[in-house]
Scaffold this active site. Sequence first.
Site, PDB file in Angstrom:
ATOM      1  N   LYS A  54      -4.097   2.609 -12.858  1.00 43.95           N
ATOM      2  CA  LYS A  54      -4.957   3.010 -11.841  1.00 43.95           C
ATOM      3  C   LYS A  54      -6.274   3.043 -12.070  1.00 43.95           C
ATOM      4  CE  LYS A  54      -1.532   5.784  -9.310  1.00 43.95           C
ATOM      5  NZ  LYS A  54      -0.680   7.088  -8.776  1.00 43.95           N
ATOM      6  N   GLN A  98      -2.094  13.062 -10.088  1.00 46.69           N
ATOM      7  CA  GLN A  98      -0.840  12.453 -10.499  1.00 46.69           C
ATOM      8  C   GLN A  98       0.311  13.547 -10.507  1.00 46.69           C
ATOM      9  OE1 GLN A  98      -0.422   9.293 -10.778  1.00 46.69           O
ATOM     10  NE2 GLN A  98       1.632   9.137 -11.358  1.00 46.69           N
ATOM     11  N   ASP A 121      -4.135   9.838  -1.572  1.00 50.14           N
ATOM     12  CA  ASP A 121      -2.692   9.607  -1.884  1.00 50.14           C
ATOM     13  C   ASP A 121      -1.726   9.875  -0.430  1.00 50.14           C
ATOM     14  OD1 ASP A 121      -1.061   9.274  -4.071  1.00 50.14           O
ATOM     15  OD2 ASP A 121      -1.747  11.138  -5.053  1.00 50.14           O
TER      16      ASP A 121
HETATM   17  N1  GUN Z   1       3.854  10.106  -8.975  1.00 51.76           N
HETATM   18  C1  GUN Z   1       4.625   9.082  -8.832  1.00 51.76           C
HETATM   19  N2  GUN Z   1       3.996   8.338  -7.568  1.00 51.76           N
HETATM   20  C2  GUN Z   1       2.939   9.016  -7.459  1.00 51.76           C
HETATM   21  C3  GUN Z   1       1.721   8.663  -6.301  1.00 51.76           C
HETATM   22  O1  GUN Z   1       2.198   7.688  -5.641  1.00 51.76           O
HETATM   23  N3  GUN Z   1       0.688   9.508  -6.171  1.00 51.76           N
HETATM   24  C4  GUN Z   1       0.756  10.584  -7.214  1.00 51.76           C
HETATM   25  N4  GUN Z   1      -0.334  11.249  -7.197  1.00 51.76           N
HETATM   26  N5  GUN Z   1       1.734  10.934  -7.979  1.00 51.76           N
HETATM   27  C5  GUN Z   1       2.828  10.081  -8.112  1.00 51.76           C
END
Ligand code: GUN
Length: 290
Positions: A54, A98, A121
């Site tokens: 990311k 995350q 998100d």
């Molecule tokens: N963990 C697994 N997928 C995601 C996501 O799309 N966003 C976040 N913040 N954590 C995750």
Amino acid sequence: MPARILDGKRVAEQVTAEVRDAVARRVARGMTAPGLAVVQVGEHAASSIYVRNKRRTTETVGMRSFALDLPATVGERDLLDEIDRLGADPSVNGILVQLPLPPHIAREAVIERIDPAKDVDGFHPYNVGRLALGMPALRPCTPYGCMRLLAETGEALKGKHAVVIGRSTIVGRPMALELLLAHCTVTIAHSATRDLADVVRSGDIVVAAVGKPRFVQGDWIREGAIVIDVGINRNDEGKLVGDVDFDAARERASYITPVPGGVGPMTIATLLANTLHAAELQQREALKAL
Ligand code: GUN
């Protein structure tokens, strides 16, 4: 005839290129590059890979990446303070924490602390609520990316029966809301669903988000169905496989996403598109306040 492959890698590259161009146009007009803060707590192995990707991709589109790595022992209050600090920083347009978080931290409290205008998100109750009301603002990345892949088929979604397997807050629930917004008839199936195979067989669209390798059998797939596989699992040989038995399902489906190279790449591309959108929304609000 075997299904056509929905190439998420290609579509994600297209979305990423669109975001890169839009960022360059903003900067050329004298505006700041959008900024995305990705917060990681602890060192969950899979999360570390996602977070690294990311942050790296954020920089490749010309955005500013703010990395915040906190120890697994960080207290909830300190994490919330950091989120407040990022919320108040005008160079940060998007905040992503995350998941999963260590067990001593309440994920709901963390998600609710993120400014909904920076919640790239789309997990804050405000953004989930807006999606549920059919008034989307910032939309959860993976389901929104799946919708983009469904659009690639060129098929009309209206009236189709979509079966979503999984009810997580990250994928299953928002996916169902997205499909409803696209005028599908939606069934959410989950671990307590009776006669799951029959339910899945009634789907014109099947979205698998269960997190179990090759859980969805080929003969569960209706002839001509569109199959979106959100799962990313390692099988016993260490190979990445989806939630769907790809080879068998491919013989029946009309379109299918591969793993890897399907939904996975779309999540980050959509995150970048959301960050750009968040920056634009914040700018509009700032202009309104003048
Ligand atoms: N963990 C697994 N997928 C995601 C996501 O799309 N966003 C976040 N913040 N954590 C995750």
